[in-house]
Design a protein around this motif. Sequence first.
Motif, PDB file in Angstrom:
ATOM      1  N   VAL A   1      10.627  34.737 -30.556  1.00 19.88           N
ATOM      2  CA  VAL A   1      11.770  35.112 -29.737  1.00 19.88           C
ATOM      3  C   VAL A   1      11.284  35.755 -28.446  1.00 19.88           C
ATOM      4  O   VAL A   1      10.229  36.385 -28.412  1.00 19.88           O
ATOM      5  N   ARG A   2      12.048  35.531 -27.362  1.00 25.29           N
ATOM      6  CA  ARG A   2      11.663  36.103 -26.070  1.00 25.29           C
ATOM      7  C   ARG A   2      12.304  37.480 -25.950  1.00 25.29           C
ATOM      8  O   ARG A   2      13.521  37.600 -26.004  1.00 25.29           O
ATOM      9  N   VAL A   3      11.482  38.490 -25.845  1.00 27.11           N
ATOM     10  CA  VAL A   3      12.032  39.846 -25.865  1.00 27.11           C
ATOM     11  C   VAL A   3      11.423  40.724 -24.785  1.00 27.11           C
ATOM     12  O   VAL A   3      10.295  40.532 -24.366  1.00 27.11           O
ATOM     13  N   MET A   4      12.210  41.711 -24.369  1.00 29.03           N
ATOM     14  CA  MET A   4      11.698  42.767 -23.513  1.00 29.03           C
ATOM     15  C   MET A   4      11.047  43.800 -24.443  1.00 29.03           C
ATOM     16  O   MET A   4      11.167  43.719 -25.662  1.00 29.03           O
ATOM     17  N   HIS A   5      10.421  44.824 -23.836  1.00 28.80           N
ATOM     18  CA  HIS A   5       9.641  45.737 -24.672  1.00 28.80           C
ATOM     19  C   HIS A   5      10.466  46.529 -25.682  1.00 28.80           C
ATOM     20  O   HIS A   5       9.964  46.866 -26.746  1.00 28.80           O
ATOM     21  N   GLY A   6      11.723  46.848 -25.330  1.00 29.31           N
ATOM     22  CA  GLY A   6      12.549  47.615 -26.264  1.00 29.31           C
ATOM     23  C   GLY A   6      12.627  46.917 -27.615  1.00 29.31           C
ATOM     24  O   GLY A   6      12.349  47.498 -28.671  1.00 29.31           O
ATOM     25  N   ASN A   7      12.986  45.633 -27.573  1.00 26.40           N
ATOM     26  CA  ASN A   7      13.075  44.859 -28.814  1.00 26.40           C
ATOM     27  C   ASN A   7      11.707  44.522 -29.375  1.00 26.40           C
ATOM     28  O   ASN A   7      11.528  44.454 -30.585  1.00 26.40           O
ATOM     29  N   LEU A   8      10.745  44.307 -28.463  1.00 27.28           N
ATOM     30  CA  LEU A   8       9.397  43.949 -28.934  1.00 27.28           C
ATOM     31  C   LEU A   8       8.820  45.072 -29.794  1.00 27.28           C
ATOM     32  O   LEU A   8       8.210  44.812 -30.844  1.00 27.28           O
ATOM     33  N   ILE A   9       9.020  46.305 -29.358  1.00 24.67           N
ATOM     34  CA  ILE A   9       8.492  47.453 -30.100  1.00 24.67           C
ATOM     35  C   ILE A   9       9.100  47.504 -31.496  1.00 24.67           C
ATOM     36  O   ILE A   9       8.398  47.630 -32.504  1.00 24.67           O
ATOM     37  N   LEU A  10      10.418  47.336 -31.551  1.00 21.91           N
ATOM     38  CA  LEU A  10      11.111  47.371 -32.846  1.00 21.91           C
ATOM     39  C   LEU A  10      10.653  46.218 -33.745  1.00 21.91           C
ATOM     40  O   LEU A  10      10.278  46.418 -34.910  1.00 21.91           O
ATOM     41  N   LEU A  11      10.661  45.007 -33.161  1.00 25.69           N
ATOM     42  CA  LEU A  11      10.336  43.823 -33.977  1.00 25.69           C
ATOM     43  C   LEU A  11       8.859  43.805 -34.377  1.00 25.69           C
ATOM     44  O   LEU A  11       8.520  43.366 -35.478  1.00 25.69           O
ATOM     45  N   SER A  12       7.976  44.293 -33.481  1.00 31.16           N
ATOM     46  CA  SER A  12       6.548  44.329 -33.834  1.00 31.16           C
ATOM     47  C   SER A  12       6.317  45.306 -34.974  1.00 31.16           C
ATOM     48  O   SER A  12       5.482  45.059 -35.845  1.00 31.16           O
ATOM     49  N   SER A  13       7.043  46.425 -34.959  1.00 36.59           N
ATOM     50  CA  SER A  13       6.909  47.381 -36.059  1.00 36.59           C
ATOM     51  C   SER A  13       7.299  46.721 -37.370  1.00 36.59           C
ATOM     52  O   SER A  13       6.565  46.801 -38.359  1.00 36.59           O
ATOM     53  N   LEU A  14       8.469  46.082 -37.358  1.00 37.92           N
ATOM     54  CA  LEU A  14       8.941  45.444 -38.589  1.00 37.92           C
ATOM     55  C   LEU A  14       7.957  44.358 -39.034  1.00 37.92           C
ATOM     56  O   LEU A  14       7.632  44.235 -40.220  1.00 37.92           O
ATOM     57  N   THR A  15       7.459  43.575 -38.055  1.00 33.80           N
ATOM     58  CA  THR A  15       6.514  42.511 -38.394  1.00 33.80           C
ATOM     59  C   THR A  15       5.227  43.100 -38.956  1.00 33.80           C
ATOM     60  O   THR A  15       4.677  42.589 -39.945  1.00 33.80           O
ATOM     61  N   GLY A  16       4.743  44.171 -38.330  1.00 39.03           N
ATOM     62  CA  GLY A  16       3.533  44.833 -38.830  1.00 39.03           C
ATOM     63  C   GLY A  16       3.731  45.296 -40.267  1.00 39.03           C
ATOM     64  O   GLY A  16       2.849  45.126 -41.117  1.00 39.03           O
ATOM     65  N   GLY A  17       4.910  45.873 -40.534  1.00 38.24           N
ATOM     66  CA  GLY A  17       5.216  46.322 -41.890  1.00 38.24           C
ATOM     67  C   GLY A  17       5.192  45.171 -42.872  1.00 38.24           C
ATOM     68  O   GLY A  17       4.580  45.257 -43.954  1.00 38.24           O
ATOM     69  N   VAL A  18       5.819  44.061 -42.483  1.00 32.04           N
ATOM     70  CA  VAL A  18       5.860  42.888 -43.362  1.00 32.04           C
ATOM     71  C   VAL A  18       4.453  42.330 -43.581  1.00 32.04           C
ATOM     72  O   VAL A  18       4.069  41.997 -44.705  1.00 32.04           O
ATOM     73  N   LEU A  19       3.667  42.271 -42.489  1.00 32.77           N
ATOM     74  CA  LEU A  19       2.302  41.721 -42.593  1.00 32.77           C
ATOM     75  C   LEU A  19       1.456  42.540 -43.559  1.00 32.77           C
ATOM     76  O   LEU A  19       0.801  41.993 -44.449  1.00 32.77           O
ATOM     77  N   LEU A  20       1.483  43.870 -43.379  1.00 34.42           N
ATOM     78  CA  LEU A  20       0.602  44.687 -44.210  1.00 34.42           C
ATOM     79  C   LEU A  20       1.114  44.778 -45.655  1.00 34.42           C
ATOM     80  O   LEU A  20       0.321  44.803 -46.589  1.00 34.42           O
ATOM     81  N   SER A  21       2.449  44.790 -45.831  1.00 30.61           N
ATOM     82  CA  SER A  21       2.984  44.762 -47.198  1.00 30.61           C
ATOM     83  C   SER A  21       2.539  43.486 -47.905  1.00 30.61           C
ATOM     84  O   SER A  21       2.136  43.513 -49.071  1.00 30.61           O
ATOM     85  N   SER A  22       2.624  42.351 -47.196  1.00 32.32           N
ATOM     86  CA  SER A  22       2.219  41.080 -47.808  1.00 32.32           C
ATOM     87  C   SER A  22       0.736  41.108 -48.134  1.00 32.32           C
ATOM     88  O   SER A  22       0.309  40.683 -49.219  1.00 32.32           O
ATOM     89  N   ALA A  23      -0.061  41.606 -47.176  1.00 30.97           N
ATOM     90  CA  ALA A  23      -1.508  41.663 -47.400  1.00 30.97           C
ATOM     91  C   ALA A  23      -1.821  42.573 -48.579  1.00 30.97           C
ATOM     92  O   ALA A  23      -2.710  42.278 -49.393  1.00 30.97           O
ATOM     93  N   ASP A  24      -1.066  43.668 -48.688  1.00 36.95           N
ATOM     94  CA  ASP A  24      -1.284  44.616 -49.791  1.00 36.95           C
ATOM     95  C   ASP A  24      -0.997  43.929 -51.127  1.00 36.95           C
ATOM     96  O   ASP A  24      -1.753  44.071 -52.098  1.00 36.95           O
ATOM     97  N   LEU A  25       0.091  43.163 -51.162  1.00 36.91           N
ATOM     98  CA  LEU A  25       0.429  42.431 -52.393  1.00 36.91           C
ATOM     99  C   LEU A  25      -0.672  41.433 -52.749  1.00 36.91           C
ATOM    100  O   LEU A  25      -1.119  41.348 -53.893  1.00 36.91           O
ATOM    101  N   LEU A  26      -1.099  40.687 -51.729  1.00 39.72           N
ATOM    102  CA  LEU A  26      -2.159  39.686 -51.948  1.00 39.72           C
ATOM    103  C   LEU A  26      -3.434  40.361 -52.448  1.00 39.72           C
ATOM    104  O   LEU A  26      -4.097  39.867 -53.354  1.00 39.72           O
TER     105      LEU A  26
END
Lengths: 364, 254
Positions: free
Chosen positions: A299-324
């Motif tokens: 998605v094309r985002v400005m920094h306000g949304n990028l910060i929020l979405l990157s946080s959520l994505t980071g959380g999902v990435l590390l949770s998945s990696a933790d499960l794996l």
Amino acid sequence: MVMPMSPASRRAAALALLLLVVSVVLIALGVCIGSTGFENLLNDLLNAAKGSSERAMAEQIVWNIRLPRTMGAWAAGALLGLAGALAQGLFRNPLADPYLLGSATGAALAVALALALLGGAAGMVSGGSATTIATSVLSPSWWVRLGLTGAAFCGAIVGVLLTLALARGVQHTLRLLLAGVVVGVVLGAGTSLVLVFSPDSMQAMQAFLLGSTGFVGWAACTMMLTALPLCGAAAWSLSRALDGLSLGEATAASLGLPLVPLRAALIGILALATGAAVAQTGLIAFVGLAAPHLVRSVVRVMHGNLILLSSLTGGVLLSSADLLARWLIAPQELPVGVLTAVLGGGYLLWLMHRGGSTISGRVV
Amino acid sequence: MQALAISASAISVSIGKAPILHGVTAGFRKGRWTSIVGPNGAGKSTLLKVLAGILPCTGSVNLLGEPLPEWSRRERAQTLGWLGQNEIAAEDLGAYDIVMLGRIPHQSWLAPPSAADHAAVERALRATQSWKYRSRSLGTLSGGERQRVLLARALASEAQVLLMDEPLANLDPPHQADWLAIVRVLAAKGTTVVSVLHEISMALNADDMVIMAGGRVTYEGLCVDAATHRALEAVFDHRVAVRSVADQWIALPQ
């Protein structure tokens, strides 16, 4: 009034919702997956028909071990994702990442130093069983966690500033990257040196240096879950300035943005986010680098949304990696940092391979 | 003689040990378009950055009668617009969003863009004929389209004084003509435009001309004056000749 960006905003909102749902699912899975594979402990916990000893056991495992660990992994990933989005915006460089900028290695060195100086020799893992003593890196004590987070924060700031000084600014991608590598190697060597002089804490520190979510307890988890909204709110409040910075320094200055205090504040937030994550989970590579790129590819985002979405994505990435990490070679466990390094390294290579355009296109 | 919108007095700039500007003094009149011309390395872009207040220097710059450092950062940004040479912007941002960044000086810290902001962005995008690709990302635009979006970004601030460094880069002749029309409308509305231009024939369309060489201003005058044309030919070692063709002054290579 015409609001032409609403489709993009809708996509951003949909992505945020999706990431939230996935986060909840991953946390639920995290609670249910252990060394013996999938076991529906939530059912044990919530089912009144189960015996009290089963419920007590389930409660013990869920409440004391898996829930803080799973939520901690998510929070650490979210902090790293946030730090990555900030670093890439602040340095206008798509390769900026807490790990590559020296902030994570700075934080790790500071944690090692703090442990060595404060009697880290006493804190060790004896014979593989986690008998943690007062100032171990694995210590669940609130004060120790707070102290380590503070040390990691200072180390992260020193790491970034060293990288920036070596690179003589942020404009030159290659120089910044090389400086980050040099700082990473030197600070990493420093960490090893500290460990050589305090061999007792070596084993615990080794797990830490490889990056692990295995020893995140409630104190560590709370530390990160406190830092996350603080860093998130501070970063979000500066997001318009970050957007302005994307036009280059001269233009940003001409728009009336106070560049010096702005950079100082952003580096402070970056260091706090990185330090808070690194102090609890050790060196986890590439989550901060990959999260903003993944968001931008959807998605094309400005920094306000990028910060929020990157946080959520980071959380999902590390949770998945933790499960794996828990699942792949169960009942053994992989250090999650090793997993993210392998997966993230592959992703970075693919990003570079896909065309210089993505990597160099956003560079000054 | 009209009042000066912006002026530089005894400006010296060195980058490292290399002196770039040597005590430059120049004035730019209100509501007029002034082009700064001169050979490569004359210090044109440096002077423009000094006027914009984004390059440290010795000497003083006055904006609407007040020394530049006495302006608050925000008021200065509202009054003094800037379009840099080869300005960069994130490739994945949409044109509309980029132009909205030009409204930063008018926006309070956390408030979302107001109706006035949206209206100004629409005016700027329409003026530069880039409204039709407002929702495309910058990376998908051609060099000329991109340049127009960045021009719109500078216009969106609706500043009284607009400084532009090489604004015609990447623009084809029809769009250069459009740019000319935009600048004339701006000047007619009272905006002061100062532009550094390499295209001498385009520069000759301005009201006033400042000629620079070797870090100094060598001549200031009206674009239509014969003395200006002689000074222009002299600064380029008579490798250009200014001629009138169809009521327009153009510079021919010699």
